[in-house]
Design a protein around this motif. Structure first.
Motif, PDB file in Angstrom:
ATOM      1  N   GLN A   6       0.833  -1.211   0.000  1.00 18.19           N
ATOM      2  CA  GLN A   6       0.000   0.000   0.000  1.00 18.19           C
ATOM      3  C   GLN A   6       0.865   1.257   0.000  1.00 18.19           C
ATOM      4  OE1 GLN A   6      -2.211   1.013   3.654  1.00 18.19           O
ATOM      5  NE2 GLN A   6      -4.039   1.218   2.366  1.00 18.19           N
ATOM      6  N   ALA A   7       1.887   1.292   0.861  1.00 15.28           N
ATOM      7  CA  ALA A   7       2.741   2.474   0.960  1.00 15.28           C
ATOM      8  C   ALA A   7       3.503   2.737  -0.333  1.00 15.28           C
ATOM      9  CB  ALA A   7       3.717   2.312   2.120  1.00 15.28           C
ATOM     10  N   LEU A   8       3.937   1.668  -0.994  1.00 13.86           N
ATOM     11  CA  LEU A   8       4.651   1.805  -2.260  1.00 13.86           C
ATOM     12  C   LEU A   8       3.708   1.967  -3.447  1.00 13.86           C
ATOM     13  CD1 LEU A   8       7.403  -0.925  -1.717  1.00 13.86           C
ATOM     14  CD2 LEU A   8       7.758   1.543  -1.856  1.00 13.86           C
ATOM     15  N   LYS A   9       2.402   1.914  -3.168  1.00 19.59           N
ATOM     16  CA  LYS A   9       1.368   2.069  -4.206  1.00 19.59           C
ATOM     17  C   LYS A   9       1.542   1.033  -5.327  1.00 19.59           C
ATOM     18  CE  LYS A   9       0.648   6.994  -3.269  1.00 19.59           C
ATOM     19  NZ  LYS A   9      -0.630   6.795  -2.560  1.00 19.59           N
ATOM     20  N   ILE A  10       1.938  -0.171  -4.948  1.00 21.01           N
ATOM     21  CA  ILE A  10       2.087  -1.245  -5.925  1.00 21.01           C
ATOM     22  C   ILE A  10       0.726  -1.773  -6.358  1.00 21.01           C
ATOM     23  CG2 ILE A  10       2.987  -3.591  -6.275  1.00 21.01           C
ATOM     24  CD1 ILE A  10       5.268  -2.843  -4.365  1.00 21.01           C
ATOM     25  N   GLU A  11      -0.217  -1.849  -5.409  1.00 26.14           N
ATOM     26  CA  GLU A  11      -1.559  -2.351  -5.705  1.00 26.14           C
ATOM     27  C   GLU A  11      -2.608  -1.461  -5.037  1.00 26.14           C
ATOM     28  OE1 GLU A  11      -2.011  -4.712  -7.772  1.00 26.14           O
ATOM     29  OE2 GLU A  11      -0.278  -6.054  -7.704  1.00 26.14           O
ATOM     30  N   PRO A  12      -3.829  -1.356  -5.615  1.00 23.79           N
ATOM     31  CA  PRO A  12      -4.901  -0.565  -5.000  1.00 23.79           C
ATOM     32  C   PRO A  12      -5.517  -1.293  -3.800  1.00 23.79           C
ATOM     33  CG  PRO A  12      -5.695  -1.623  -6.990  1.00 23.79           C
ATOM     34  CD  PRO A  12      -4.216  -1.904  -6.931  1.00 23.79           C
ATOM     35  N   ASP A  13      -6.125  -0.546  -2.918  1.00 26.42           N
ATOM     36  CA  ASP A  13      -6.673  -1.109  -1.678  1.00 26.42           C
ATOM     37  C   ASP A  13      -7.692  -2.226  -1.903  1.00 26.42           C
ATOM     38  OD1 ASP A  13      -5.020   0.546  -0.277  1.00 26.42           O
ATOM     39  OD2 ASP A  13      -6.588   1.950   0.364  1.00 26.42           O
ATOM     40  N   PRO A  14      -8.668  -2.084  -2.811  1.00 30.65           N
ATOM     41  CA  PRO A  14      -9.638  -3.179  -2.983  1.00 30.65           C
ATOM     42  C   PRO A  14      -8.967  -4.496  -3.359  1.00 30.65           C
ATOM     43  CG  PRO A  14     -10.446  -1.181  -4.019  1.00 30.65           C
ATOM     44  CD  PRO A  14      -9.023  -0.911  -3.636  1.00 30.65           C
ATOM     45  N   TYR A  15      -7.940  -4.412  -4.181  1.00 30.58           N
ATOM     46  CA  TYR A  15      -7.209  -5.626  -4.556  1.00 30.58           C
ATOM     47  C   TYR A  15      -6.496  -6.209  -3.338  1.00 30.58           C
ATOM     48  CZ  TYR A  15      -3.814  -8.705  -6.797  1.00 30.58           C
ATOM     49  OH  TYR A  15      -3.044  -9.790  -7.147  1.00 30.58           O
ATOM     50  N   LEU A  16      -5.830  -5.369  -2.546  1.00 33.51           N
ATOM     51  CA  LEU A  16      -5.121  -5.851  -1.367  1.00 33.51           C
ATOM     52  C   LEU A  16      -6.074  -6.512  -0.382  1.00 33.51           C
ATOM     53  CD1 LEU A  16      -2.634  -2.898  -0.709  1.00 33.51           C
ATOM     54  CD2 LEU A  16      -2.130  -5.134  -1.683  1.00 33.51           C
ATOM     55  N   ASN A  17      -7.287  -5.998  -0.284  1.00 33.86           N
ATOM     56  CA  ASN A  17      -8.273  -6.584   0.623  1.00 33.86           C
ATOM     57  C   ASN A  17      -8.747  -7.954   0.155  1.00 33.86           C
ATOM     58  OD1 ASN A  17      -8.171  -4.303   2.266  1.00 33.86           O
ATOM     59  ND2 ASN A  17      -9.892  -3.306   1.231  1.00 33.86           N
ATOM     60  N   SER A  18      -8.509  -8.270  -1.107  1.00 31.93           N
ATOM     61  CA  SER A  18      -9.029  -9.522  -1.664  1.00 31.93           C
ATOM     62  C   SER A  18      -8.012 -10.660  -1.678  1.00 31.93           C
ATOM     63  CB  SER A  18      -9.520  -9.279  -3.103  1.00 31.93           C
ATOM     64  OG  SER A  18      -8.417  -9.107  -3.989  1.00 31.93           O
ATOM     65  N   ILE A  19      -6.743 -10.388  -1.374  1.00 26.21           N
ATOM     66  CA  ILE A  19      -5.732 -11.427  -1.476  1.00 26.21           C
ATOM     67  C   ILE A  19      -5.286 -11.887  -0.090  1.00 26.21           C
ATOM     68  CG2 ILE A  19      -4.929 -10.632  -3.723  1.00 26.21           C
ATOM     69  CD1 ILE A  19      -2.528  -9.336  -2.353  1.00 26.21           C
ATOM     70  N   SER A  20      -4.714 -13.088  -0.045  1.00 27.36           N
ATOM     71  CA  SER A  20      -4.272 -13.667   1.221  1.00 27.36           C
ATOM     72  C   SER A  20      -2.940 -13.076   1.653  1.00 27.36           C
ATOM     73  CB  SER A  20      -4.132 -15.185   1.068  1.00 27.36           C
ATOM     74  OG  SER A  20      -3.014 -15.495   0.238  1.00 27.36           O
ATOM     75  N   SER A  21      -2.548 -13.380   2.882  1.00 26.80           N
ATOM     76  CA  SER A  21      -1.256 -12.903   3.382  1.00 26.80           C
ATOM     77  C   SER A  21      -0.111 -13.493   2.569  1.00 26.80           C
ATOM     78  CB  SER A  21      -1.095 -13.253   4.857  1.00 26.80           C
ATOM     79  OG  SER A  21      -1.164 -14.655   5.064  1.00 26.80           O
ATOM     80  N   ALA A  22      -0.196 -14.781   2.215  1.00 26.97           N
ATOM     81  CA  ALA A  22       0.862 -15.417   1.424  1.00 26.97           C
ATOM     82  C   ALA A  22       0.949 -14.797   0.032  1.00 26.97           C
ATOM     83  CB  ALA A  22       0.608 -16.920   1.321  1.00 26.97           C
ATOM     84  N   GLU A  23      -0.199 -14.506  -0.574  1.00 26.51           N
ATOM     85  CA  GLU A  23      -0.196 -13.865  -1.901  1.00 26.51           C
ATOM     86  C   GLU A  23       0.400 -12.467  -1.831  1.00 26.51           C
ATOM     87  OE1 GLU A  23      -4.158 -16.243  -3.574  1.00 26.51           O
ATOM     88  OE2 GLU A  23      -4.349 -14.289  -2.601  1.00 26.51           O
ATOM     89  N   ALA A  24       0.102 -11.751  -0.744  1.00 23.98           N
ATOM     90  CA  ALA A  24       0.658 -10.405  -0.573  1.00 23.98           C
ATOM     91  C   ALA A  24       2.176 -10.464  -0.410  1.00 23.98           C
ATOM     92  CB  ALA A  24       0.021  -9.721   0.633  1.00 23.98           C
TER      93      ALA A  24
END
Length: 313
Positions: free
Chosen positions: A241-259
């Motif tokens: 999120q801080a590096l703006k690599i992915e948008p928030d809705p996408y980050l909310n949809s993926i697992s910790s391992a995927e992140a």
């Protein structure tokens, strides 16, 4: 990273490279690049898939910001498919997608301007000493000899100083508990392969399987993240999120391992790398004690002999 300086260099390099523009590499050249990371002997692997890898033709941070930037780079990057070569290649190449949103968000840089940087022009040379630890970690190497294999290579900025400072704060903040010299050096020099010289070396040697120096594969950094209590539980979403690599809705949809794997793509997406079973065979070779595999979505190797307990990042 001193991104402002890097952006200026990238645009300068892009202006030079655009004279010939990106061009499709010949089939022999592109075909010599491994399709996957060499995970076959490792008992810890990154997740097999990250959601969103099918959006290469439509994804855009300005008009269709649905996420999956890291996934596209992870699943589709062939660093020798287009010239100029490299992971930091925009235009028709999917390789730099993991950097696309960051550069657009901070500097409105078009994807086509993400072109491997002429680091010789930057006149920055990697040289020690390096601290050999982050605040809170073990001392993994002596400053005078730490990461010595990288000394003398060109870089776009003194990025290792920025990484030392940032991870010196992050290591304790995010509950990290594991560090070795290969992991430490991988963090310091994660973006040295943004330099076009890093892959021109392969062309000069006539062998696309060589590099000026070999970095560990992606799953070493992934494993480092998994041994930080915050990232193990929630994933590296705060950094994505801080590096703006992915948008928030996408980050909310993926697992910790995927992140965690998504951030590892940002740090280490070259399939020509040193397998972690060779970096630390006592810990990562398949017959060694099993490590903490990703909670979901990962590719878990066959069970090794009975384990002996250990704790790692």
């Amino acid at each position: 990273m001193k991104f402002a300086a890097a952006v200026s260099l990238a645009l300068l390099s892009g202006a030079n490279a655009q004279e010939s523009a990106f061009k499709k590499a010949d089939g022999v050249l592109a075909g010599s690049y491994p399709a996957t990371f060499p995970f076959e002997n490792d008992n810890y692997v990154s997740v097999a898939t990250i959601p969103g890898s099918d959006g290469h033709d439509t994804i855009d941070p300005e008009s269709n910001d649905i996420g999956g930037y890291a996934a596209i780079s992870y699943h589709h990057c062939n660093i020798f498919e287009y010239e100029p070569f490299g992971v930091y290649a925009g235009g028709p190449s999917p390789c730099a997608r993991v950097y696309q949103r960051l550069f657009f968000s901070y500097w409105s840089t078009p994807y086509g301007d993400l072109i491997p940087i002429n680091c010789t022009q930057a006149k920055v040379i990697i040289e020690g000493p390096f601290d050999g630890n982050f605040a809170g970690s073990d001392q993994v190497c002596e400053p005078a000899s730490c990461c010595s294999y990288a000394n003398g290579h060109v870089h776009l900025t003194k990025e290792w100083e920025s990484q030392q400072e940032k991870w010196g704060q992050r290591y304790q903040k995010y509950g990290c508990t594991w560090m070795t010299e290969p992991a430490y050096c991988q963090i310091l020099f994660y973006n040295v392969n943004w330099c076009h010289e890093f892959y021109e070396y392969a062309r000069e040697q006539g062998n696309k399987q060589v590099r000026p120096f070999m970095q560990p594969c992606i799953n070493l950094f992934d494993y480092f993240l998994s041994q930080c209590s915050n990232f193990k539980a929630l994933g590296a979403k705060p950094l994505l999120q801080a590096l703006k690599i992915e948008p928030d809705p996408y980050l909310n949809s993926i697992s910790s391992a995927e992140a965690n794997t998504a951030l590892a793509v940002f740090y280490a997406n070259d399939h020509v790398c040193t397998p972690i079973a060779e970096v630390h065979p006592d810990l990562f070779k398949k017959e060694a004690a099993p490590t903490d595999a990703p909670a979901s979505g990962g590719s878990t190797p066959p069970a090794p002999p009975p384990p002996t307990p250990r704790g790692v990042l």
